[in-house]
Design a protein around this motif. Sequence first.
Motif, PDB file in Angstrom:
ATOM      1  N   PRO A  35       0.797  -1.231   0.000  1.00 41.12           N
ATOM      2  CA  PRO A  35       0.000   0.000   0.000  1.00 41.12           C
ATOM      3  C   PRO A  35       0.832   1.286   0.000  1.00 41.12           C
ATOM      4  CG  PRO A  35      -0.760  -1.522   1.690  1.00 41.12           C
ATOM      5  CD  PRO A  35       0.555  -2.037   1.200  1.00 41.12           C
ATOM      6  N   CYS A  36       2.113   1.184   0.379  1.00 42.79           N
ATOM      7  CA  CYS A  36       2.965   2.384   0.388  1.00 42.79           C
ATOM      8  C   CYS A  36       3.545   2.678  -0.987  1.00 42.79           C
ATOM      9  CB  CYS A  36       4.104   2.218   1.392  1.00 42.79           C
ATOM     10  SG  CYS A  36       3.539   2.151   3.093  1.00 42.79           S
ATOM     11  N   THR A  37       3.772   1.625  -1.782  1.00 40.91           N
ATOM     12  CA  THR A  37       4.424   1.833  -3.079  1.00 40.91           C
ATOM     13  C   THR A  37       3.498   1.553  -4.262  1.00 40.91           C
ATOM     14  OG1 THR A  37       5.159  -0.461  -3.183  1.00 40.91           O
ATOM     15  CG2 THR A  37       6.644   1.103  -2.087  1.00 40.91           C
ATOM     16  N   GLU A  38       2.377   0.922  -3.990  1.00 39.15           N
ATOM     17  CA  GLU A  38       1.401   0.494  -4.996  1.00 39.15           C
ATOM     18  C   GLU A  38       1.965  -0.573  -5.938  1.00 39.15           C
ATOM     19  OE1 GLU A  38      -0.825   3.783  -6.787  1.00 39.15           O
ATOM     20  OE2 GLU A  38      -0.218   5.056  -5.113  1.00 39.15           O
ATOM     21  N   GLU A  39       3.100  -1.174  -5.579  1.00 37.12           N
ATOM     22  CA  GLU A  39       3.676  -2.240  -6.407  1.00 37.12           C
ATOM     23  C   GLU A  39       3.031  -3.577  -6.081  1.00 37.12           C
ATOM     24  OE1 GLU A  39       8.216  -0.464  -6.613  1.00 37.12           O
ATOM     25  OE2 GLU A  39       7.650  -1.938  -5.105  1.00 37.12           O
ATOM     26  N   GLN A 334      -3.266   3.835   3.981  1.00 35.19           N
ATOM     27  CA  GLN A 334      -4.473   3.023   4.100  1.00 35.19           C
ATOM     28  C   GLN A 334      -4.243   1.731   3.302  1.00 35.19           C
ATOM     29  OE1 GLN A 334      -5.361   5.610   6.444  1.00 35.19           O
ATOM     30  NE2 GLN A 334      -7.173   4.370   6.148  1.00 35.19           N
ATOM     31  N   ILE A 335      -5.049   0.739   3.551  1.00 34.02           N
ATOM     32  CA  ILE A 335      -4.782  -0.584   2.981  1.00 34.02           C
ATOM     33  C   ILE A 335      -4.852  -0.599   1.450  1.00 34.02           C
ATOM     34  CG2 ILE A 335      -7.179  -1.375   3.218  1.00 34.02           C
ATOM     35  CD1 ILE A 335      -4.087  -3.593   3.663  1.00 34.02           C
ATOM     36  N   ASN A 336      -5.762   0.161   0.860  1.00 33.48           N
ATOM     37  CA  ASN A 336      -5.887   0.148  -0.608  1.00 33.48           C
ATOM     38  C   ASN A 336      -6.600   1.426  -1.061  1.00 33.48           C
ATOM     39  OD1 ASN A 336      -8.639  -0.337  -0.090  1.00 33.48           O
ATOM     40  ND2 ASN A 336      -8.379  -2.544  -0.246  1.00 33.48           N
ATOM     41  N   SER A 337      -6.711   1.589  -2.369  1.00 32.92           N
ATOM     42  CA  SER A 337      -7.307   2.833  -2.878  1.00 32.92           C
ATOM     43  C   SER A 337      -8.798   2.906  -2.558  1.00 32.92           C
ATOM     44  CB  SER A 337      -7.082   2.948  -4.391  1.00 32.92           C
ATOM     45  OG  SER A 337      -7.651   1.842  -5.030  1.00 32.92           O
ATOM     46  N   THR A 338      -9.466   1.766  -2.477  1.00 34.66           N
ATOM     47  CA  THR A 338     -10.906   1.777  -2.139  1.00 34.66           C
ATOM     48  C   THR A 338     -11.113   2.333  -0.738  1.00 34.66           C
ATOM     49  OG1 THR A 338     -11.120  -0.220  -3.470  1.00 34.66           O
ATOM     50  CG2 THR A 338     -12.971   0.323  -2.047  1.00 34.66           C
ATOM     51  N   GLN A 339     -10.285   1.856   0.193  1.00 31.58           N
ATOM     52  CA  GLN A 339     -10.409   2.328   1.573  1.00 31.58           C
ATOM     53  C   GLN A 339     -10.062   3.815   1.657  1.00 31.58           C
ATOM     54  OE1 GLN A 339     -11.700   0.880   4.074  1.00 31.58           O
ATOM     55  NE2 GLN A 339     -11.132   2.364   5.657  1.00 31.58           N
ATOM     56  N   LEU A 340      -9.037   4.234   0.914  1.00 30.70           N
ATOM     57  CA  LEU A 340      -8.635   5.644   0.917  1.00 30.70           C
ATOM     58  C   LEU A 340      -9.793   6.521   0.421  1.00 30.70           C
ATOM     59  CD1 LEU A 340      -6.199   7.660   1.213  1.00 30.70           C
ATOM     60  CD2 LEU A 340      -5.819   7.319  -1.234  1.00 30.70           C
ATOM     61  N   TYR A 371      -1.307   5.050  -0.524  1.00 34.11           N
ATOM     62  CA  TYR A 371      -2.700   5.416  -0.210  1.00 34.11           C
ATOM     63  C   TYR A 371      -2.766   6.154   1.133  1.00 34.11           C
ATOM     64  CZ  TYR A 371      -3.004   1.669  -3.655  1.00 34.11           C
ATOM     65  OH  TYR A 371      -2.824   0.877  -4.747  1.00 34.11           O
ATOM     66  N   TYR A 372      -2.154   7.319   1.175  1.00 30.24           N
ATOM     67  CA  TYR A 372      -2.043   8.036   2.444  1.00 30.24           C
ATOM     68  C   TYR A 372      -3.196   9.022   2.645  1.00 30.24           C
ATOM     69  CZ  TYR A 372       2.765   6.339   2.700  1.00 30.24           C
ATOM     70  OH  TYR A 372       3.882   5.553   2.772  1.00 30.24           O
ATOM     71  N   TYR A 373      -3.680   9.073   3.898  1.00 28.39           N
ATOM     72  CA  TYR A 373      -4.679  10.088   4.266  1.00 28.39           C
ATOM     73  C   TYR A 373      -4.161  10.859   5.471  1.00 28.39           C
ATOM     74  CZ  TYR A 373      -9.178  12.341   4.308  1.00 28.39           C
ATOM     75  OH  TYR A 373     -10.164  13.289   4.196  1.00 28.39           O
ATOM     76  N   GLU A 374      -4.417  12.152   5.480  1.00 27.49           N
ATOM     77  CA  GLU A 374      -3.882  12.974   6.571  1.00 27.49           C
ATOM     78  C   GLU A 374      -4.667  12.767   7.867  1.00 27.49           C
ATOM     79  OE1 GLU A 374      -2.875  16.926   5.658  1.00 27.49           O
ATOM     80  OE2 GLU A 374      -1.564  16.185   4.065  1.00 27.49           O
ATOM     81  N   PRO A 375      -3.981  12.742   9.005  1.00 23.08           N
ATOM     82  CA  PRO A 375      -4.698  12.710  10.289  1.00 23.08           C
ATOM     83  C   PRO A 375      -5.652  13.894  10.343  1.00 23.08           C
ATOM     84  CG  PRO A 375      -2.345  12.373  10.617  1.00 23.08           C
ATOM     85  CD  PRO A 375      -2.521  12.743   9.175  1.00 23.08           C
ATOM     86  N   PHE A 393     -13.049   3.878   9.721  1.00 22.47           N
ATOM     87  CA  PHE A 393     -11.885   3.005   9.541  1.00 22.47           C
ATOM     88  C   PHE A 393     -10.720   3.764   8.908  1.00 22.47           C
ATOM     89  CE2 PHE A 393     -10.714  -1.670   9.139  1.00 22.47           C
ATOM     90  CZ  PHE A 393     -10.982  -1.926  10.462  1.00 22.47           C
ATOM     91  N   GLY A 394     -10.514   4.990   9.384  1.00 21.37           N
ATOM     92  CA  GLY A 394      -9.410   5.811   8.910  1.00 21.37           C
ATOM     93  C   GLY A 394      -9.002   6.776  10.005  1.00 21.37           C
ATOM     94  N   PRO A 395      -7.957   7.580   9.789  1.00 24.38           N
ATOM     95  CA  PRO A 395      -7.434   8.454  10.841  1.00 24.38           C
ATOM     96  C   PRO A 395      -8.239   9.742  10.999  1.00 24.38           C
ATOM     97  CG  PRO A 395      -6.118   8.675   8.872  1.00 24.38           C
ATOM     98  CD  PRO A 395      -7.169   7.662   8.542  1.00 24.38           C
TER      99      PRO A 395
END
Length: 488
Positions: A35-39, A334-340, A371-375, A393-395
């Motif tokens: 989830p950090c690199t999308e690879e 976040q775990i994936n783009s859907t969750q983001l 898939y980062y979201y800001e606190p 289910f997010g920050p």
Amino acid sequence: MSDLSTITGNQVKTYQQFIAGSFSSSADHIEVLNPCTEEVIALAPRGTKDDADRAVAAAKAAQTEWGLRPSVERAEYLKKMAQVIRENRVFLAETLSTEQAKVMGLAQVEIDVTAVYFDYYAGLARSYEGEIIQSDRPNEQMMLHKLPIGIAVGITPWNFPFFVMARKIAPSLLTGNACIVKISEETPMVCMEFARLIENIGLPAGILSIVTGYGHEIGQALTENPDVGIISLTGSVVAGQKVMEAAAKNITKVSLELGGKAPAIVCKDADLDLAVKAIVASRVIFSGQVCNCAERVYVEEEVYDEFMTKLLPAMKAVRVGDARTDDKADMSAQINSTQLMKVDQMVKRAVEEGGEVLLGGRVSNRFNKGYYYEPTVIANVEQHHEVMQNETFGPVLPVMKVASFDEALDFANDSEYGLTSSIYTNDINKVLRATKELRFGETYVNRENFEAIQGFHAGFRKSGIGGADGKHGLEEYLQTKVMYIQQN
Ligand code: NAD
């Protein structure tokens, strides 16, 4: 090439399922992303109905003999599982961290606690008991026995895949059941590595199968199989409803640990520094993706301003970074783009409903990938707003001012979820009232939300049926039989 996985040129591992004591390849696969690199970092097997049926048939063939063994003998296998986890603790933590963007410190805790969990349940082998009951008849003995149910299917979520896997395996095997775990298709790697590590510990073939794939495919096939005795799902309410529907066909027992919308109540007499620290920790742990952690905050109006003055810098200080490479990060992607997108859309709707974003409130652009979201902190929310009712289910922390402790209790209980809750106060009377009036499976007083293995993790209302952990968690996997023995 290992028997488990093929390492291709770009280091993408192709995993196999562990069924009936050996690994078997699959025709189709599901991509697993970092989830950090999308690879793409692995290909998980896309398990089928045939795989489900094979696992159940193998479990059925092996369970009777297993169930007749002394529980201390079964416990030995749990101890061996704990041992192999300890021997491979760093490798397993790195795998977990990479596949789900869990910061390494927390990933290591999850691995280490899982080893403790297996040992803990092994230690209960001699202490679960039946009863001898007084009979109404002369020369009769009544004995209440605790017997295994037969085949236990455990279905796990992606957020604590390793620990929740153990939550299914340890109590079911100890009590003499065969176990099939269906690992989340999002985060199969660490559990599939575990399967490889325990391949040769000597478990009878079929007593434990570890499979993965989509919920509506292999998951559903397992839940519809008439030979399955109990389905224990940890996941969303929607999946819980699907599992109950499938289980209804065969009147299969279900144990469900589902979502949450944990309220945190901050009373006017609370230690606000402590409350802020615990609530922030509770909200950002694993990037907000934990079922039992603070999802909404109610603050008594007398201390609201002071609380917010302390909360905002604390949330702002949360360090966001790559889970594997930033060892100072508090949270990651976040775990994936859907969750983001789900988190982002929910915050946008909160603003449309009148909420005011005081911090964050957007997808992070600090990194090129991931898939980062800001606190995020949201004020001016109202009880009926979606962000106060549905699991984020997010920050994201929505904070609401309340006129009294009574109002806080009413709002906290006004939820279809009933998993966990917390209260910050130094008033014993408020604690005592919360004990009886907060209708949640767990209430934490003056501390962050996180359960202990010897407790009982269970949700009220739509958060679930039954529960896990401790001696009560064993009962889920046992059925009760009474013997009436008339002496001649
Ligand atoms: P999810 O419901 O999407 O999936 C959970 C598991 O159920 C997966 O393995 C999935 O493949 C399977 N599944 C889905 N549909 C199915 C079906 N029809 N039949 C059989 N299996 C099916 O949940 P998730 O996104 O992986 O996890 C997040 C959710 O889990 C959140 O709601 C969170 O609160 C909850 N959760 C609860 C607890 C708890 O202890 N109460 C712990 C962790 C997570």
